[in-house]
Write a protein that holds these residues in place. Structure first.
Motif, PDB file in Angstrom:
ATOM      1  N   TYR A  12       0.846  -1.205   0.000  1.00 50.61           N
ATOM      2  CA  TYR A  12       0.000   0.000   0.000  1.00 50.61           C
ATOM      3  C   TYR A  12       0.875   1.246   0.000  1.00 50.61           C
ATOM      4  O   TYR A  12       1.930   1.262   0.635  1.00 50.61           O
ATOM      5  N   TYR A  13       0.415   2.268  -0.721  1.00 49.84           N
ATOM      6  CA  TYR A  13       0.935   3.619  -0.509  1.00 49.84           C
ATOM      7  C   TYR A  13      -0.181   4.354   0.210  1.00 49.84           C
ATOM      8  O   TYR A  13      -1.161   4.760  -0.431  1.00 49.84           O
ATOM      9  N   GLY A  14      -0.089   4.497   1.515  1.00 47.87           N
ATOM     10  CA  GLY A  14      -1.220   5.065   2.253  1.00 47.87           C
ATOM     11  C   GLY A  14      -2.431   4.175   2.066  1.00 47.87           C
ATOM     12  O   GLY A  14      -2.379   2.987   2.366  1.00 47.87           O
ATOM     13  N   ASP A  15      -3.513   4.743   1.552  1.00 50.26           N
ATOM     14  CA  ASP A  15      -4.729   3.957   1.307  1.00 50.26           C
ATOM     15  C   ASP A  15      -4.707   3.249  -0.036  1.00 50.26           C
ATOM     16  O   ASP A  15      -5.557   2.414  -0.316  1.00 50.26           O
ATOM     17  N   PHE A  16      -3.754   3.635  -0.868  1.00 54.64           N
ATOM     18  CA  PHE A  16      -3.757   3.106  -2.239  1.00 54.64           C
ATOM     19  C   PHE A  16      -3.129   1.712  -2.292  1.00 54.64           C
ATOM     20  O   PHE A  16      -1.988   1.509  -1.869  1.00 54.64           O
ATOM     21  N   HIS A  17      -3.887   0.754  -2.808  1.00 55.68           N
ATOM     22  CA  HIS A  17      -3.464  -0.642  -2.843  1.00 55.68           C
ATOM     23  C   HIS A  17      -2.675  -0.894  -4.134  1.00 55.68           C
ATOM     24  O   HIS A  17      -3.262  -1.078  -5.196  1.00 55.68           O
ATOM     25  N   ALA A  18      -1.370  -0.880  -4.036  1.00 51.36           N
ATOM     26  CA  ALA A  18      -0.529  -0.886  -5.243  1.00 51.36           C
ATOM     27  C   ALA A  18      -0.181  -2.295  -5.719  1.00 51.36           C
ATOM     28  O   ALA A  18      -0.048  -2.523  -6.925  1.00 51.36           O
ATOM     29  N   LEU A  19      -0.004  -3.248  -4.782  1.00 48.93           N
ATOM     30  CA  LEU A  19       0.237  -4.649  -5.159  1.00 48.93           C
ATOM     31  C   LEU A  19      -0.753  -5.512  -4.405  1.00 48.93           C
ATOM     32  O   LEU A  19      -0.868  -5.428  -3.175  1.00 48.93           O
ATOM     33  N   GLY A  36       2.759  -4.302 -18.958  1.00 54.27           N
ATOM     34  CA  GLY A  36       1.441  -3.868 -18.480  1.00 54.27           C
ATOM     35  C   GLY A  36       1.335  -2.362 -18.552  1.00 54.27           C
ATOM     36  O   GLY A  36       2.342  -1.671 -18.700  1.00 54.27           O
ATOM     37  N   PRO A  37       0.116  -1.860 -18.428  1.00 54.61           N
ATOM     38  CA  PRO A  37      -0.087  -0.417 -18.580  1.00 54.61           C
ATOM     39  C   PRO A  37       0.613   0.398 -17.503  1.00 54.61           C
ATOM     40  O   PRO A  37       0.944  -0.118 -16.438  1.00 54.61           O
ATOM     41  N   SER A  38       0.812   1.665 -17.797  1.00 52.48           N
ATOM     42  CA  SER A  38       1.386   2.598 -16.837  1.00 52.48           C
ATOM     43  C   SER A  38       0.517   2.633 -15.589  1.00 52.48           C
ATOM     44  O   SER A  38      -0.706   2.641 -15.682  1.00 52.48           O
ATOM     45  N   GLY A  39       1.157   2.603 -14.432  1.00 53.34           N
ATOM     46  CA  GLY A  39       0.419   2.650 -13.174  1.00 53.34           C
ATOM     47  C   GLY A  39      -0.070   1.302 -12.682  1.00 53.34           C
ATOM     48  O   GLY A  39      -0.777   1.226 -11.677  1.00 53.34           O
ATOM     49  N   SER A  40       0.330   0.213 -13.347  1.00 55.14           N
ATOM     50  CA  SER A  40      -0.182  -1.110 -12.953  1.00 55.14           C
ATOM     51  C   SER A  40       0.621  -1.738 -11.814  1.00 55.14           C
ATOM     52  O   SER A  40       0.228  -2.788 -11.296  1.00 55.14           O
ATOM     53  N   GLY A  41       1.754  -1.130 -11.444  1.00 50.13           N
ATOM     54  CA  GLY A  41       2.512  -1.634 -10.295  1.00 50.13           C
ATOM     55  C   GLY A  41       3.826  -2.317 -10.647  1.00 50.13           C
ATOM     56  O   GLY A  41       4.478  -2.887  -9.778  1.00 50.13           O
ATOM     57  N   LYS A  42       4.240  -2.234 -11.903  1.00 55.14           N
ATOM     58  CA  LYS A  42       5.473  -2.915 -12.328  1.00 55.14           C
ATOM     59  C   LYS A  42       6.693  -2.379 -11.578  1.00 55.14           C
ATOM     60  O   LYS A  42       7.497  -3.144 -11.057  1.00 55.14           O
ATOM     61  N   SER A  43       6.806  -1.067 -11.566  1.00 52.87           N
ATOM     62  CA  SER A  43       7.949  -0.445 -10.909  1.00 52.87           C
ATOM     63  C   SER A  43       7.914  -0.720  -9.399  1.00 52.87           C
ATOM     64  O   SER A  43       8.933  -1.049  -8.792  1.00 52.87           O
ATOM     65  N   THR A  44       6.739  -0.634  -8.829  1.00 52.42           N
ATOM     66  CA  THR A  44       6.587  -0.935  -7.400  1.00 52.42           C
ATOM     67  C   THR A  44       7.046  -2.358  -7.118  1.00 52.42           C
ATOM     68  O   THR A  44       7.784  -2.608  -6.160  1.00 52.42           O
ATOM     69  N   LEU A  45       6.631  -3.297  -7.956  1.00 54.82           N
ATOM     70  CA  LEU A  45       6.988  -4.700  -7.729  1.00 54.82           C
ATOM     71  C   LEU A  45       8.505  -4.878  -7.728  1.00 54.82           C
ATOM     72  O   LEU A  45       9.061  -5.492  -6.813  1.00 54.82           O
TER      73      LEU A  45
END
Ligand code: ADP
Ligand code: ADP
Length: 230
Positions: A12-19, A36-45
């Motif tokens: 999570y980033y705060g309330d945002f569920h990223a993975l 995958g599309p931009s904002g889908s969590g690739k970089s976070t992963l």
């Protein structure tokens, strides 16, 4: 042996569920491409794999170490896991050779002669044997990125992460960087995780392709399954 294993990982980033409930095994020596599309969590992963991002639930095991546990050794993790960024982050006031030799000298206390020999060998591998004494601002973006790759390899990581390594480059520079990455994928036992939009690269060298959307893994399969099925 799995070099990297995600078990029910939540980020999570705060309330945002990223993975969302990520389950994934990456075997030693394999090359995995995340698309995958931009904002889908690739970089976070991929940033969770070297501890740049913390996970909130589940287990993430890298080279046998459960890095989701508080007492896990982040210094060891950073030694085991190298990362190549979109923007190369070279030290502007140091020569190319010095950029490559710095971390092994300080972190690994590698012998100076051995360190130099290894740096020169790596520069040759990335096609820049004649640029050791240049400063980064004398290089093209593609050359800078190849130095950044050599610099990561100098630490002899077990895992090398690439976060859109060619996205900031002029089109004519991309090929050289991808060639270096292909060489590493094919000729070394490096485990590579690559976020990229370069489908040709994925097709040619990925052992596994992972498609993400909205924080989840939608599909995973071999490059063959991914690109040859209707
Ligand atoms: P991708 O790499 O697939 O483009 P990211 O992992 O960069 O996706 O981002 C996934 C989502 O998480 C996006 O909606 C992004 O805005 C959000 N995000 C990324 N980093 C942060 C952050 N530090 N704080 C808050 N939200 C973030
Ligand atoms: P990229 O797609 O190249 O990863 P982004 O624009 O998604 O770049 O993110 C750039 C930086 O901003 C990253 O460090 C990311 O973690 C952070 N970031 C992305 N989205 C958000 C957000 N919604 N809130 C705060 N930080 C974010």
């Amino acid at each position: 042996m799995a070099m990297i294993e995600f078990k029910n990982v939540e980020k999570y980033y705060g309330d945002f569920h990223a993975l969302k409930n990520i389950n994934l095994q990456i075997e030693e020596g394999k090359t995995v491409v995340l698309i995958g599309p931009s904002g889908s969590g690739k970089s976070t992963l991929i940033r969770t794999i070297n501890g740049l991002e913390q996970i909130q639930a589940g287990d993430l095991i890298v080279h046998g170490e459960n890095i989701s546990k508080k007492k896990s050794d982040m210094n060891l993790l950073r030694k085991n896991v190298g990362m190549v960024f979109q923007h190369f982050n070279l030290y502007a006031n140091k020569t190319v050779l010095e950029n490559i030799m710095l971390a092994p000298r300080i972190v690994l206390k590698r012998d100076e002669k051995e360190n130099r020999e290894m740096a020169e060998k790596l520069l040759e591998m990335v096609g820049l044997a004649d640029k050791g004494n240049s400063y980064p601002d004398m290089l093209s973006g593609g050359q800078e990125q190849r130095v950044a790759i050599a610099r990561s390899l100098a630490m002899k990581p077990k895992v090398l992460l690439f976060d859109e390594p060619t996205s900031a480059l002029d089109p004519e520079m991309i090929g050289d960087v991808l060639e270096v990455m292909k060489t590493i994928a094919r000729d070394s036992d490096m485990t590579m995780v690559v976020v990229t939009h370069e489908m040709g690269f994925a097709k040619q060298v990925a052992d596994q392709v992972i498609f993400m959307a909205d924080g989840t893994i939608i599909e995973k399969g071999s490059a063959k399954e991914f690109f040859e099925n209707p």
